[in-house]
Design a protein around this motif. Structure first.
Motif, PDB file in Angstrom:
ATOM      1  N   ASP A 136       0.829  -1.208   0.000  1.00 31.90           N
ATOM      2  CA  ASP A 136       0.000   0.000   0.000  1.00 31.90           C
ATOM      3  C   ASP A 136       0.859   1.251   0.000  1.00 31.90           C
ATOM      4  OD1 ASP A 136      -2.870  -0.624  -0.004  1.00 31.90           O
ATOM      5  OD2 ASP A 136      -2.431  -1.741   1.827  1.00 31.90           O
ATOM      6  N   ARG A 137       0.322   2.288  -0.636  1.00 29.38           N
ATOM      7  CA  ARG A 137       0.998   3.587  -0.715  1.00 29.38           C
ATOM      8  C   ARG A 137      -0.018   4.678  -0.394  1.00 29.38           C
ATOM      9  NH1 ARG A 137       2.206   0.017  -4.240  1.00 29.38           N
ATOM     10  NH2 ARG A 137       0.444   0.613  -5.538  1.00 29.38           N
ATOM     11  N   LEU A 138       0.211   5.372   0.701  1.00 31.09           N
ATOM     12  CA  LEU A 138      -0.729   6.395   1.155  1.00 31.09           C
ATOM     13  C   LEU A 138      -0.207   7.782   0.811  1.00 31.09           C
ATOM     14  CD1 LEU A 138      -2.807   6.499   4.341  1.00 31.09           C
ATOM     15  CD2 LEU A 138      -1.352   8.470   3.859  1.00 31.09           C
ATOM     16  N   VAL A 164       4.433   6.024   2.769  1.00 30.36           N
ATOM     17  CA  VAL A 164       3.765   7.328   2.821  1.00 30.36           C
ATOM     18  C   VAL A 164       4.423   8.252   1.808  1.00 30.36           C
ATOM     19  CG1 VAL A 164       3.100   9.286   4.260  1.00 30.36           C
ATOM     20  CG2 VAL A 164       3.268   7.000   5.282  1.00 30.36           C
ATOM     21  N   ILE A 165       3.607   8.911   1.006  1.00 29.77           N
ATOM     22  CA  ILE A 165       4.099   9.800  -0.054  1.00 29.77           C
ATOM     23  C   ILE A 165       3.665  11.227   0.251  1.00 29.77           C
ATOM     24  CG2 ILE A 165       3.952  10.346  -2.520  1.00 29.77           C
ATOM     25  CD1 ILE A 165       3.340   7.355  -2.982  1.00 29.77           C
ATOM     26  N   TYR A 166       4.603  12.176   0.125  1.00 30.56           N
ATOM     27  CA  TYR A 166       4.299  13.585   0.354  1.00 30.56           C
ATOM     28  C   TYR A 166       4.454  14.375  -0.951  1.00 30.56           C
ATOM     29  CZ  TYR A 166       4.693  12.346   5.282  1.00 30.56           C
ATOM     30  OH  TYR A 166       4.519  11.753   6.505  1.00 30.56           O
ATOM     31  N   LEU A 167       3.711  15.466  -1.055  1.00 30.73           N
ATOM     32  CA  LEU A 167       3.772  16.345  -2.216  1.00 30.73           C
ATOM     33  C   LEU A 167       4.557  17.608  -1.878  1.00 30.73           C
ATOM     34  CD1 LEU A 167       0.037  16.170  -3.373  1.00 30.73           C
ATOM     35  CD2 LEU A 167       1.972  14.929  -4.357  1.00 30.73           C
ATOM     36  N   ASP A 168       5.251  18.165  -2.864  1.00 32.20           N
ATOM     37  CA  ASP A 168       5.957  19.427  -2.630  1.00 32.20           C
ATOM     38  C   ASP A 168       5.009  20.619  -2.666  1.00 32.20           C
ATOM     39  OD1 ASP A 168       5.397  19.297  -5.306  1.00 32.20           O
ATOM     40  OD2 ASP A 168       7.474  19.510  -5.992  1.00 32.20           O
ATOM     41  N   ALA A 169       3.823  20.422  -3.220  1.00 29.10           N
ATOM     42  CA  ALA A 169       2.778  21.452  -3.227  1.00 29.10           C
ATOM     43  C   ALA A 169       1.436  20.745  -3.327  1.00 29.10           C
ATOM     44  CB  ALA A 169       2.963  22.407  -4.402  1.00 29.10           C
ATOM     45  N   VAL A 170       0.457  21.201  -2.562  1.00 30.76           N
ATOM     46  CA  VAL A 170      -0.856  20.573  -2.582  1.00 30.76           C
ATOM     47  C   VAL A 170      -1.793  21.419  -3.431  1.00 30.76           C
ATOM     48  CG1 VAL A 170      -2.783  19.703  -1.220  1.00 30.76           C
ATOM     49  CG2 VAL A 170      -0.464  19.595  -0.289  1.00 30.76           C
TER      50      VAL A 170
END
Length: 286
Positions: A136-138, A164-170
């Motif tokens: 899984d990738r959240l 867990v994946i983060y964005l540089d801009a939402v």
């Protein structure tokens, strides 16, 4: 910082934030996560309330807060690995792990003291509801300092071996990119996000005429009834274009932070995008 000392932690969602948080705990200190958008007066109130002795901030937050206590740069703190030389002190389960500040209904920041045992009990409970695994990738889009995202968007996936994946801009473009390129299977969001997607889906359906709208609604109803009667879910097959716009791999969505409108949850359920609703007071280790 001595064992039990309070350490402020603030910054944008980023792996560095996570590394710093667990580093604080491993040192036997208490993490005090802060909203990067707080005004300096509120931060000073929290410093006085928590008795913080050190702050770990990213570059933008350090400039905004203007603190009068020692400040460490978040990226520098997490750049080197000191774990090999750091002897972890014995930590009792009832020791405070974090002080989470919530405005509640009065607008005055109140510190909620949660222990290591609180968080362990929370994850033991939630993991029995949401079955995640190492495949899984959240995608984490809500502020990680918030108790709900911290629990469901960080502790839960890590405890199950998920990524867990983060964005540089939402924003819309980066969100679409992250969902697709990250092959995201899970996401936690607030009702406003799901309502936004709800409106976009319904608008696109309406633009194709009344006949298409009628067929769409009948398809939703059919898939819901089929699921109730047999447990089968044909949402991805019947509404493949909607699934593909969310990356094509979504299997679990969680809403929290406010009440989710029933019609939105009903739409997602019919599409085969199962949207669960979370609720819990920060004071009760949600």
């Amino acid at each position: 910082v001595p064992q039990g000392g309070r350490v402020l932690l603030s910054g944008a969602n980023h792996p560095d934030w996570v590394v710093a948080y667990f580093g604080i705990l491993r040192a036997g200190a208490v993490a005090v996560p802060l909203d990067p958008g707080l005004d300096p007066a509120a931060v000073q109130t929290i410093i006085a309330s928590s008795g913080a002795e050190l702050a770990i901030l990213d570059e933008s937050t350090a400039n905004d807060f203007g603190l009068d206590l020692p400040v460490a740069d978040l990226s520098e703190v997490t750049a080197s690995d000191a774990s090999a030389s750091l002897a972890a002190p014995p930590i009792d389960g009832d020791s405070i792990a974090s002080i989470l500040y919530t405005s509640g209904t009065t607008g005055v920041p109140k510190g909620v003291m949660l222990s290591h045992r609180n968080f362990c009990a929370l994850i033991a409970s939630v993991s029995g509801v949401f079955s995640l695994n190492q495949d899984d990738r959240l995608l984490s889009v809500l502020p990680v300092h918030h108790a709900f995202e911290f629990a469901c968007g960080l502790l839960l996936p890590l405890s199950q071996g998920a990524r867990v994946i983060y964005l540089d801009a939402v924003d819309g473009e980066r969100l679409a990119y992250g969902l697709k390129e990250g092959r995201v299977t899970c996401m936690v969001g607030v009702p406003a996000l799901w309502q936004l997607l709800d409106r976009r889906i319904r608008s696109q359906v309406s633009s194709r005429g009344k006949l298409f709208s009628l067929a769409f609604d009948q398809g939703l109803d059919l898939n819901r009834k089929l699921g109730q009667a047999t447990g089968l879910d044909l949402g991805k097959m019947m509404f493949g274009s909607v699934h593909s716009r969310l990356g094509g791999n979504i299997r679990l969505l969680i809403s929290g932070g406010a009440a989710l409108p029933p019609y939105t949850q009903k739409l997602f359920g019919g599409l085969g995008l199962h949207l669960s609703e979370g609720y819990g007071l920060t004071e009760a280790s949600p």
